[in-house]
Design an enzyme around this catalytic site. Structure first.
Site, PDB file in Angstrom:
ATOM      1  CG  HIS A 192       7.175   7.760   5.570  1.00  0.00           C
ATOM      2  ND1 HIS A 192       7.013   7.481   4.243  1.00  0.00           N
ATOM      3  CD2 HIS A 192       6.046   7.317   6.175  1.00  0.00           C
ATOM      4  CE1 HIS A 192       5.830   6.921   4.041  1.00  0.00           C
ATOM      5  NE2 HIS A 192       5.216   6.807   5.201  1.00  0.00           N
ATOM      6  NE  ARG A 243      -1.256   2.369   2.952  1.00  0.00           N
ATOM      7  CZ  ARG A 243      -0.725   3.446   3.505  1.00  0.00           C
ATOM      8  NH1 ARG A 243      -0.660   4.573   2.828  1.00  0.00           N
ATOM      9  NH2 ARG A 243      -0.232   3.412   4.734  1.00  0.00           N
ATOM     10  CG  ASP A 244       3.050   4.236   3.149  1.00  0.00           C
ATOM     11  OD1 ASP A 244       2.922   5.158   2.330  1.00  0.00           O
ATOM     12  OD2 ASP A 244       3.288   4.432   4.351  1.00  0.00           O
ATOM     13  CG  HIS A 262       3.522   4.258   9.276  1.00  0.00           C
ATOM     14  ND1 HIS A 262       3.130   3.229   8.440  1.00  0.00           N
ATOM     15  CD2 HIS A 262       3.788   5.306   8.454  1.00  0.00           C
ATOM     16  CE1 HIS A 262       3.155   3.653   7.183  1.00  0.00           C
ATOM     17  NE2 HIS A 262       3.559   4.908   7.161  1.00  0.00           N
ATOM     18  CG  ASN A 299       6.661   3.044   4.398  1.00  0.00           C
ATOM     19  OD1 ASN A 299       6.119   2.790   3.327  1.00  0.00           O
ATOM     20  ND2 ASN A 299       6.021   3.585   5.407  1.00  0.00           N
ATOM     21  CB  CYS A 314       1.720  10.770   1.814  1.00  0.00           C
ATOM     22  SG  CYS A 314       0.128  11.551   1.533  1.00  0.00           S
TER      23      CYS A 314
END
Ligand code: ZN
Length: 319
Positions: free
Chosen positions: A217, A23-24, A215, A257, A248
Site C-alpha cells: 500500500h 477486492r482490496d 503486496h 494499493n 483495509c
C-alpha cells in the site's frame, strides 16, 4: 544465509502483476458498485492480459458489505483460460462459498500482528493457524489451491515494526499445512525498501520452493520503492490495485494499493515485461475512477505516461 554472500541483486526480465482492485480496492469504497459493474470490470481485466485477479472475498457481509455479492460475481464473470480467479477467505465457511461458486483458488490470510489479527479476523494468529488444517483438508478434497497472505508483514499500526521472526512463524504454519504460495503484505504502508529487501532475501533463502508475492500500500509513498527492493531481492510477483484504490477497513487511515497502472508503467519504462497491458490497465483505472466518483491515488491517471509527455512536447514544438 549460507549463499547470501554470493547473491548478486539484478533486475528481473519479467514480473507478474496480480490485480487485487476488485477486492482490496472496492472493499474500502463508500460507493457500492453494482454486480454488473463489478462483472464488467473483472471481464475487462481478464481481457487485459493479467493472469491473476483477486475478484472478491468471502467474509462476514456485515463486516464488509461491499463484498457481499462475491458468490454472484464469481458465477457471472467470463472465465478466461489461463487466468487465475482468486478470492480472499478467513475460514472454512469462506472456502465452502468459494467451492460453491466454482473457484479453484483461495487466499487464506492471517496477520503476523496479534492486534491486527484480532481486529481483522476476530482471532489471534495462533487461533487462525489452528483453523487452517480443516481448510487444507477441504481444499485438497475439492481440488482447490490455497495460497497464504500475511498482512502486517512489515509493520502494524497498533504494534509498530513487525519482526521477521513473527513473519517466519506464520510462514512455517502455512508450509506445515501444504501451502506453497505466500504473499507478504504491507497493509499498513509502513514497509521500507531496505526492510523489504532484507525480509525478501530471508524468506527466499529459507524457503526457495515457495512462490513469493509482495503486496504494498502506498500510504507513505514507499510503495514503488518497495517493489524495486523486492525485485532486486529476487521476487517476481507483485499485487497492484486499479486506480490506486484500496485499504483495509480495520486499519486507521489505511490508503490505497500501489496503482496497477503505475506499477506496469514503471516496469515498461525499465524494460521489465509484464503480462498486464498498460493501455488497457489505464482505461480500466479511468473507468474505476468514474464509477467511484472521486479522484484516486494514481500517478499515471494524473500525469499520463512518459511517452504521452514526449508526444505532447513534440506536437507543441510543431505548432
Ligand atoms: Zn491490501
Amino acid at each position: 544465509m549460507s549463499n547470501e554472500a554470493s547473491f548478486v541483486p539484478r533486475w528481473p526480465t519479467r514480473i507478474s502483476v496480480c490485480e487485487v482492485g476488485p477486492r482490496d480496492g472496492l472493499q474500502n469504497e463508500k460507493t457500492m458498485l453494482s454486480l454488473e459493474q463489478k462483472v464488467e470490470l473483472i471481464d475487462l481485466i481478464s481481457a487485459s492480459g493479467a493472469r491473476i485477479i483477486e475478484i472478491g472475498s468471502f467474509v462476514n457481509p456485515k463486516a464488509v458489505p461491499q463484498m457481499a455479492d462475491t458468490d454472484e460475481v464469481a458465477r457471472r464473470i467470463r472465465r478466461v483460460d489461463g487466468v487465475e480467479y482468486r478470492v480472499l477467505i478467513f475460514n472454512l465457511r469462506g472456502l465452502e462459498r468459494a467451492e460453491a461458486s466454482g473457484l479453484k483458488k483461495a487466499k487464506l490470510t492471517v496477520s503476523a500482528s496479534r492486534t491486527h489479527s484480532l481486529k481483522n479476523a476476530g482471532k489471534t494468529p495462533e487461533e487462525a493457524v489452528r483453523s487452517f488444517s480443516d481448510c487444507a483438508e477441504y481444499a485438497a478434497a475439492k481440488g482447490i489451491v490455497l495460497s497464504g497472505a500475511i498482512p502486517t508483514s512489515f509493520g502494524c499500526a497498533f504494534e509498530g515494526r513487525v519482526s521477521v521472526e513473527q513473519v517466519l512463524s506464520v510462514v512455517d504454519s502455512f508450509i506445515k499445512i501444504g501451502i506453497r504460495e505466500i504473499s507478504l503484505s504491507d497493509s499498513t504502508g509502513m514497509a521500507t525498501p531496505r526492510q523489504v529487501y532484507d525480509y525478501s532475501r530471508m524468506v527466499l533463502e529459507r524457503q526457495p520452493e515457495v512462490i513469493w508475492n509482495l503486496h504494498f500500500h502506498n500510504t507513505r509513498g514507499m510503495g514503488l520503492a518497495n517493489v524495486t527492493a523486492g525485485m532486486l531481492a529476487g521476487i517476481d510477483r507483485f499485487d497492484g490495485g486499479f486506480a490506486g484504490l484500496g485499504g483495509c477497513p480495520f486499519i486507521p487511515d489505511a490508503s490505497g494499493n500501489i496503482a496497477s497502472e503505475d506499477l506496469i508503467h514503471m516496469c515498461n519504462e525499465m524494460e521489465i515485461e509484464t503480462d498486464y497491458e498498460l493501455d488497457k490497465a489505464i482505461s480500466i483505472a479511468r473507468l474505476v475512477r468514474q464509477l467511484v466518483g472521486h479522484p484516486t491515488d494514481s500517478f499515471i491517471l494524473r500525469a499520463g505516461k512518459n511517452s504521452d509527455l514526449v508526444r505532447s512536447q513534440t506536437e507543441a514544438a510543431k505548432n
